[in-house]
Design an enzyme around this catalytic site. Structure first.
Site, PDB file in Angstrom:
ATOM      1  NE  ARG A   1      -2.228  -1.522   3.534  1.00 18.44           N
ATOM      2  CZ  ARG A   1      -2.835  -1.656   4.715  1.00 18.44           C
ATOM      3  NH1 ARG A   1      -4.119  -1.421   4.836  1.00 18.44           N
ATOM      4  NH2 ARG A   1      -2.148  -2.023   5.778  1.00 18.44           N
TER       5      ARG A   1
ATOM      6  CG  ASP B   1       3.014   6.124   2.502  1.00 17.30           C
ATOM      7  OD1 ASP B   1       2.059   5.406   2.859  1.00 17.30           O
ATOM      8  OD2 ASP B   1       4.061   6.263   3.168  1.00 17.30           O
TER       9      ASP B   1
ATOM     10  NE  ARG C   1       8.729   9.345   2.120  1.00 15.01           N
ATOM     11  CZ  ARG C   1       7.587   9.871   2.541  1.00 15.01           C
ATOM     12  NH1 ARG C   1       6.475   9.130   2.560  1.00 15.01           N
ATOM     13  NH2 ARG C   1       7.545  11.126   2.932  1.00 15.01           N
TER      14      ARG C   1
END
Length: 261
Positions: free
Chosen positions: A53, A55, A205
């Site tokens: 999923r 972002d 990230r």
């Protein structure tokens, strides 16, 4: 009901992420809307499931989802029909394949692969705007590789985990962190390739943001080991923006899109 696996590519910029939301555009919503034009089950509200999923703003070149359809489509025709109905959204079905009923895009996956693109140059990005994270000052490739080496293996990645992460455990095995440097006419691009069975929310990230600090000379490479051992979100480097991140592939015991699959 026949089950189909879909390999999906998308530009994440116009979407609030993969997951369907009532009041915001999503990649899942776009694919399900296309399926609703083709299949009575989706017209009645059926859902698809994906391997990851992603972002808001995150892209994909190899997302995998599965759908249970009423009609037993020829995979080629299903792909072509979906791409017709997906227009003009920046979403494309690269491949469709008939799979066994126990195949699950998320739970059958044995690895996920991500790419992060970091552009270093003074002039603003034009053709790659929205597709890379841009910084202005030079980076030290050797230092970033030395810092990344501390992260490979099985660790508690609490430091690199979002405070809203829903994973049951912060312990993950990171199988690969490679960094490639590409010379450009007026700058350089650094491509971070990460591979693991699964990732925590914002883990990639957070790792890239920390390694950028190492490359910029703000942190020594050995500090990466210390912040990992701290198991403290506050010790992490900055979380870099989403537009440089791509889900590039998902591994399964048998590739559903290969002739043997």
């Amino acid at each position: 009901m026949p089950r189909f696996a879909l390999k999906i590519e998308y530009d994440g910029a116009p979407f609030a992420g993969w997951q369907a939301q009532a009041d915001r555009p999503s990649v899942q919503g776009a694919v399900e809307a296309a399926l609703a034009r083709l299949d009575p089950g989706f017209a009645a509200g059926a859902r698809i499931a994906a391997a990851g999923r992603t972002d808001a703003g995150v892209h994909a070149t190899g997302q995998v989802a599965h759908a249970d359809l009423v009609r037993d489509w020829d995979p080629f025709r299903l792909r072509e029909a979906l791409n017709w109905h997906l227009k003009p959204a920046p979403v494309a079905v690269l491949a469709a394949a008939r799979v066994a009923g126990d195949f699950h895009a998320r739970f059958s996956a044995t690895e996920r692969r991500y790419l992060f693109r970091l552009l270093v140059r003074r002039a603003p990005a034009t053709h790659d705007r929205g597709l890379v994270w841009q910084v202005l000052n030079p980076l030290d490739l050797a230092a970033m590789r030395a810092g990344a080496a501390h992260l490979v293996g099985r660790h508690d990645f609490t430091t690199f985990r979002s405070s809203i992460c829903q994973a049951q455990s912060p312990v993950k095995t990171l199988d690969q962190v490679d960094i490639e440097e590409i010379a450009l006419p007026h700058g350089r691009e650094y491509r971070f390739t990460l591979r693991a069975r699964s990732f925590l929310h914002n883990q990639v990230r957070s790792i890239v943001g920390t390694l950028e600090r190492v490359g910029a000379g703000a942190w020594p490479p050995e500090r990466v080991a210390k912040v990992l051992a701290a198991r403290d979100r506050a010790a992490c480097g900055p979380v870099c923006p989403p537009q440089g991140l791509y889900l590039t592939g998902v591994g399964y015991p048998q590739d559903p899109f290969s002739p043997e699959g």
